[in-house]
Design a protein around this motif. Structure first.
Motif, mmCIF file in Angstrom:
data_model
loop_
_atom_site.group_PDB
_atom_site.id
_atom_site.type_symbol
_atom_site.label_atom_id
_atom_site.label_comp_id
_atom_site.label_asym_id
_atom_site.label_seq_id
_atom_site.Cartn_x
_atom_site.Cartn_y
_atom_site.Cartn_z
ATOM 1 N N GLU A 49 9.425 -21.661 0.994
ATOM 2 C CA GLU A 49 8.585 -20.679 1.663
ATOM 3 C C GLU A 49 9.238 -20.363 3.001
ATOM 4 N N SER A 50 9.377 -19.079 3.290
ATOM 5 C CA SER A 50 10.029 -18.705 4.546
ATOM 6 C C SER A 50 9.707 -17.250 4.847
ATOM 7 N N PRO A 51 9.947 -16.812 6.088
ATOM 8 C CA PRO A 51 9.820 -15.390 6.351
ATOM 9 C C PRO A 51 10.906 -14.645 5.577
ATOM 10 N N GLY A 52 10.674 -13.391 5.218
ATOM 11 C CA GLY A 52 11.715 -12.678 4.478
ATOM 12 C C GLY A 52 11.342 -11.241 4.194
ATOM 13 N N GLY A 53 12.368 -10.382 4.111
ATOM 14 C CA GLY A 53 12.131 -8.956 3.927
ATOM 15 C C GLY A 53 12.553 -8.415 2.578
ATOM 16 N N TRP A 54 12.951 -9.313 1.655
ATOM 17 C CA TRP A 54 13.350 -8.830 0.331
ATOM 18 C C TRP A 54 12.093 -8.497 -0.481
ATOM 19 N N ARG A 55 12.280 -7.670 -1.522
ATOM 20 C CA ARG A 55 11.135 -7.255 -2.352
ATOM 21 C C ARG A 55 10.916 -8.268 -3.477
ATOM 22 N N LEU A 56 9.668 -8.683 -3.640
ATOM 23 C CA LEU A 56 9.355 -9.800 -4.546
ATOM 24 C C LEU A 56 8.930 -9.268 -5.907
ATOM 25 N N LEU A 57 9.704 -9.629 -6.945
ATOM 26 C CA LEU A 57 9.474 -9.056 -8.277
ATOM 27 C C LEU A 57 9.025 -10.076 -9.307
ATOM 28 N N GLY A 58 8.891 -11.340 -8.943
ATOM 29 C CA GLY A 58 8.475 -12.353 -9.910
ATOM 30 C C GLY A 58 8.571 -13.721 -9.278
ATOM 31 N N ARG A 59 8.304 -14.749 -10.089
ATOM 32 C CA ARG A 59 8.454 -16.109 -9.554
ATOM 33 C C ARG A 59 8.889 -17.052 -10.665
ATOM 34 N N THR A 60 9.783 -17.972 -10.323
ATOM 35 C CA THR A 60 10.228 -18.973 -11.300
ATOM 36 C C THR A 60 9.529 -20.299 -11.019
ATOM 37 N N PRO A 61 9.260 -21.080 -12.065
ATOM 38 C CA PRO A 61 8.713 -22.427 -11.835
ATOM 39 C C PRO A 61 9.823 -23.433 -11.511
ATOM 40 N N VAL A 62 11.084 -22.991 -11.574
ATOM 41 C CA VAL A 62 12.216 -23.928 -11.452
ATOM 42 C C VAL A 62 12.568 -24.149 -9.981
ATOM 43 N N PRO A 63 12.622 -25.423 -9.542
ATOM 44 C CA PRO A 63 13.053 -25.670 -8.163
ATOM 45 C C PRO A 63 14.537 -25.336 -8.002
ATOM 46 N N LEU A 64 14.861 -24.609 -6.945
ATOM 47 C CA LEU A 64 16.251 -24.202 -6.720
ATOM 48 C C LEU A 64 17.030 -25.244 -5.932
ATOM 49 N N PHE A 65 16.318 -26.238 -5.405
ATOM 50 C CA PHE A 65 16.972 -27.222 -4.541
ATOM 51 C C PHE A 65 16.265 -28.547 -4.705
ATOM 52 N N SER A 66 17.072 -29.614 -4.820
ATOM 53 C CA SER A 66 16.494 -30.940 -4.892
ATOM 54 C C SER A 66 17.278 -31.868 -3.967
ATOM 55 N N ALA A 67 16.642 -32.276 -2.876
ATOM 56 C CA ALA A 67 17.334 -33.130 -1.907
ATOM 57 C C ALA A 67 17.647 -34.499 -2.495
ATOM 58 N N GLN A 68 16.973 -34.862 -3.598
ATOM 59 C CA GLN A 68 17.223 -36.165 -4.226
ATOM 60 C C GLN A 68 18.518 -36.146 -5.047
ATOM 61 N N ASN A 69 18.972 -34.952 -5.417
ATOM 62 C CA ASN A 69 20.187 -34.836 -6.216
ATOM 63 C C ASN A 69 21.394 -34.785 -5.278
ATOM 64 N N GLU A 70 21.941 -35.985 -4.987
ATOM 65 C CA GLU A 70 22.969 -36.083 -3.957
ATOM 66 C C GLU A 70 24.243 -35.309 -4.319
#
Lengths: 339, 243
Positions: B179-200
């Motif tokens: 979640e962050s501020p942003g100006g791009w246009r939002l067309l959908g959402r994925t359930p998939v995490p794009l980042f995992s800090a546990q995955n070294e």
């Protein structure tokens, strides 16, 4: 963690965080390094309590800051010239002292400098995330649950190495400005901090007038500056022609010129890439000094060569090595606490 | 090709100034060559490689190596590595296009004279190329957006874009990992995490050089996968296209 002890945050303000020396090498994943803004002060504080230089400590940006320690440990405070009160004893910065369980430690607003650092023997033992305990405020991981410290929070301490009862109860070391003759003047009182800069890729695109202004102006550090970047206020700098660039990788120290003409400097929480023209780069050996410039104060840039940048880095490494030698004697009582 | 110094700790090898798959191929070629050679003596001290659309930034530790010599080695390697094109991974990433998860979809469709379904169809038939990861941890800049869907950023950015939003701006496509501020246009959402800090080894799901296609999913599947991801039960491998 109770067997290793803990500290409790009694009073805090915005932006006080757990930091170590950061998580380098992950910029390709979009992960910035984070880490102490004044890495030299944190490294020195760690040496003063017998820790490795990269142990996690607390970066204090908002004062007063108070903790209670629930263990018998050595602590040290460095960085800004904060009044550092232990129990009812006021100590100068760059001091190390052994404290008893239940002792309260308070940092009052500094007379000079911006950020104070607290190291505790054993280090702050929050979980490592991607190889570091630094707080990444932007992504919200590392440190204390990825956030700034909150009142009432308890932070675990690592088990201390060596014998806590060895060494002098209390000693100080000389602050860094006494150790580095190559270093330009630091801001003391109303002075301007001079930082050393290497020209970067688009420096040649500045108009003659802008180039002169860049190197000779006193730039005021805007109050909207933070760990991500410093915004500078001064004459608007112009380029020969407007440049719109696709992003390149960027690093702490990069000075960019957005269309406003007011330069920005990337700091510890820098983005990993950026597209504004790059007009300079604050040398690695001066980032810690920039970290200690107070908001609203002024800085001036002085151009150096790559050889000078590397010499400054060697000087910084040598200063840290000298602190390591001094503290190892003081911590084993084979040397005198005078410096 | 230009070799640009970035102070006393990094070099940027710049291959050009456009968003162009061929140019990016050269970036990946050099990245590959460096990753293969990183154990070699001349690359001791290299601490990070940051690919972008058209450049590769090589960060080094100046106390562990000679920066000037490293620069020359990079220049030679960049000229030799040429247009080698490495094979990235191919991902099929589920996206739900329900209205509440896609707040700009209807507006974009209307502005482009398309139906909502036509926009989704264009998105799911396109193979996107991951050019670079940056801006925030795990944020992928992807090219390949059909020209029919190009629109500038919102004139007023949102204060808080929900995490995992599929977004477009100009000719680019991305997913906001956080979640962050942003100006791009939002067309959908994925359930998939794009980042995992546990995955070294690989905290970011995507990497420069990967290819991505979107798979439209119903709300029920979105909810299931989101719950699976939250308990760590969504494997990255299941999203890879094999062969």
């Amino acid at each position: 963690m109770s067997d290793s002890g803990s500290i409790e945050v009694v009073e805090t303000g915005l932006l006080n965080t757990v930091q170590d020396l950061g998580r380098p090498g992950l910029r390709k994943f979009g992960v910035g390094s984070a880490g102490a803004m004044d890495g030299f002060a944190l490294a020195a504080a760690n040496l003063m309590v017998g820790n490795p230089i990269g142990a996690a400590g607390i970066e204090v940006t908002t004062f007063p800051f108070r903790i209670r320690i629930n263990a018998r440990r050595r602590i040290a405070a460095t960085g800004a010239d904060a009044r550092f009160v232990v129990g009812d004893q006021m100590l100068p910065p760059w001091w190390s002292i052994r404290v008893e369980p239940g002792t309260e430690i308070r940092f009052e607003a500094p007379r000079h400098g911006m950020r104070g650092y607290l190291a505790v023997a054993g280090g702050i033992a929050v979980a490592e995330v991607l190889g570091s305990r630094s707080t990444d405020l932007k992504a919200g991981f590392g440190g204390a649950d990825g956030r700034m410290l909150e009142r009432g929070q308890s932070l675990p301490l690592g088990s201390r190495e060596g014998d806590c009862s060895a060494g002098w109860d209390c000693f100080g070391i000389a602050p860094p400005e006494k150790r580095m003759p190559l270093m330009p003047p630091l801001d003391v009182g109303d002075g301007t901090t001079v930082v050393r800069v290497l020209p970067a890729a688009e420096h040649g695109e500045l108009t003659d007038e802008a180039r002169t202004a860049f190197w000779t102006s006193e730039w005021q550090l805007s109050t909207s500056s933070n760990r991500v970047g410093y915004r500078l206020v001064g004459p608007a700098l112009r380029l020969h022609r407007p440049i719109e660039l696709l992003s390149h990788g960027i690093l702490p120290g990069v000075i960019q010129l957005p269309p406003s003409g007011q330069p920005m400097i990337q700091m510890s929480d820098a983005n990993t890439c950026g597209g504004y023209p790059k007009i300079g780069l604050v040398i690695g050996a001066d980032l810690w000094r920039l970290a200690q410039v107070r908001l609203g104060r002024r800085i001036r840039f002085v151009e150096v060569s790559l050889a000078q940048a590397l010499a400054a880095r060697d000087e910084l490494d040598a200063a840290l090595a000298a602190i390591r030698r001094t503290t190892s004697r003081l911590l084993t009582k084979t040397g005198w606490p005078a410096n | 090709m230009r070799l640009l110094p970035l102070g006393d700790t990094a070099w940027t090898v710049e291959f050009g100034d456009r968003v162009d798959p061929a140019l990016h191929g050269r970036v990946l070629g050099l990245l590959d060559a460096l990753e293969k050679a990183k154990a070699d003596e001349e690359f001791v001290g290299v601490v990070d490689l940051v690919p972008t659309f058209r450049s590769l930034t090589v960060c080094y530790d100046p106390s562990a190596c000679d920066g000037a010599r490293l620069g020359e080695t990079l220049r030679n390697l960049a000229e030799k590595a040429g247009a080698a094109r490495r094979e990235g991974r191919h991902w099929h990433i589920p996206v739900c296009f329900d209205d509440d998860l896609a707040p700009d979809l209807a507006d974009l469709a209307q502005a482009k004279g398309l139906t909502r379904e036509a926009v989704i169809d264009l998105l799911t038939r396109t193979t996107f190329q991951v050019y670079m990861i940056g801006f925030m941890p795990g944020f992928p800049y992807m090219g390949g957006l059909p020209a029919e869907l190009e629109m500038p950023r919102l004139s007023t950015p949102r204060q808080a874009v929900p995490a995992r939003s599929l977004a477009v701006a100009g000719a680019m496509c991305a997913i906001y990992p956080w979640e962050s501020p942003g100006g791009w246009r939002l067309l959908g959402r994925t359930p998939v995490p794009l980042f995992s800090a546990q995955n070294e080894a690989s905290p970011s799901l995507l990497a420069s050089g990967d290819e991505v296609r979107w798979r439209a999913i119903a709300r029920s599947e979105f909810t299931e996968l989101e719950a699976a991801a939250a308990r760590g039960g969504l494997s990255r491998d299941s999203l890879l296209v094999k062969g």
